[in-house]
Scaffold this active site. Structure first.
Site, PDB file in Angstrom:
ATOM      1  N   ASP A  37      -4.597  12.138   2.486  1.00  0.00           N
ATOM      2  CA  ASP A  37      -4.941  12.313   1.086  1.00  0.00           C
ATOM      3  C   ASP A  37      -6.330  12.937   0.987  1.00  0.00           C
ATOM      4  OD1 ASP A  37      -5.860   9.642   2.103  1.00  0.00           O
ATOM      5  OD2 ASP A  37      -6.870   9.593   0.163  1.00  0.00           O
ATOM      6  N   TYR A  81       0.798  -1.223   0.000  1.00  0.00           N
ATOM      7  CA  TYR A  81       0.000   0.000   0.000  1.00  0.00           C
ATOM      8  C   TYR A  81       0.834   1.278   0.000  1.00  0.00           C
ATOM      9  CZ  TYR A  81      -4.094  -2.819   1.156  1.00  0.00           C
ATOM     10  OH  TYR A  81      -5.112  -3.739   1.134  1.00  0.00           O
ATOM     11  N   ASN A 138      -9.432   2.731   8.238  1.00  0.00           N
ATOM     12  CA  ASN A 138     -10.748   2.821   8.891  1.00  0.00           C
ATOM     13  C   ASN A 138     -10.658   2.774  10.409  1.00  0.00           C
ATOM     14  OD1 ASN A 138     -11.367   2.525   6.227  1.00  0.00           O
ATOM     15  ND2 ASN A 138     -12.642   0.729   6.470  1.00  0.00           N
TER      16      ASN A 138
END
Length: 188
Positions: A89, A15, A64
């Site tokens: 972001d 990621y 999350n």
């Protein structure tokens, strides 16, 4: 005064280069990679940046749930919500732009939503690094993809500008009343 900077992203090497992990990318460019320690379900370090002693935090749980790490840091060091800066972001900010503000909504950003829920407040500072909204692609897929080759070639310039901006703005907080502030680093 800001006492902690939280960089948002998703853990794991798969990621790291994605749009959603631009906060992690910035942290690795600006701060000593060897100094990061595991604490608060995160990577954490203390540093002095432009004369300010700061806690730096990269939650190592998925976006999350990043509020868990932020709350653990805030509780441990007795930080209030106005002493936190979250770098993340932002789909609504064009690539090559940054948006600095205090408080506000989440615009669907699950990391911000988790932090607001865990802190019971939206009143932390935010530095949004623009990633632009895709024209056709599903936003959930888009944020988990890498930047385009052109965008990747511009990231060092964006990160250098962001570092200079942080050096300018951090000593002025909270007295700086000209927020929110959007700056275009370069036009794509």
């Amino acid at each position: 005064m800001i006492k902690a900077i939280i960089f948002l992203g998703n853990p794991g090497s798969s990621y790291l280069k994605t749009r959603h992990s631009i906060g992690f990318q910035l942290a690795y460019v600006l701060w000593d990679n060897a100094a990061w320690k595991e604490k608060f379900k995160a990577l954490w370090q203390q540093t002095n940046f432009c004369g300010i002693n700061l806690h730096l935090l990269m939650p190592q749980i998925y976006m999350n749930n990043s509020g868990e790490s932020v709350l653990a840091l805030a509780n441990f060091f007795k930080l209030n919500v106005q002493e936190l800066l979250v770098i993340h972001d932002d789909l609504e900010t064009p690539f090559g732009s940054i948006l600095f503000k205090k408080g506000g909504g989440t615009a669907g950003h699950n990391g911000l939503r988790s932090i607001q829920r865990h802190l019971s407040s939206p009143d932390f500072y935010r530095l949004a690094l623009g990633i632009s909204r895709p024209e056709k692609e599903d936003p959930a897929s888009y944020v988990l993809n890498r930047f385009s080759p052109l965008e990747e070639s511009r990231l060092p310039e964006l990160f250098l500008y962001t570092e200079r901006y942080l050096k300018e703005i951090l000593p002025a907080l909270p007295s700086d009343s000209s927020l929110p502030r959007r700056i275009s680093v370069f036009n794509m």
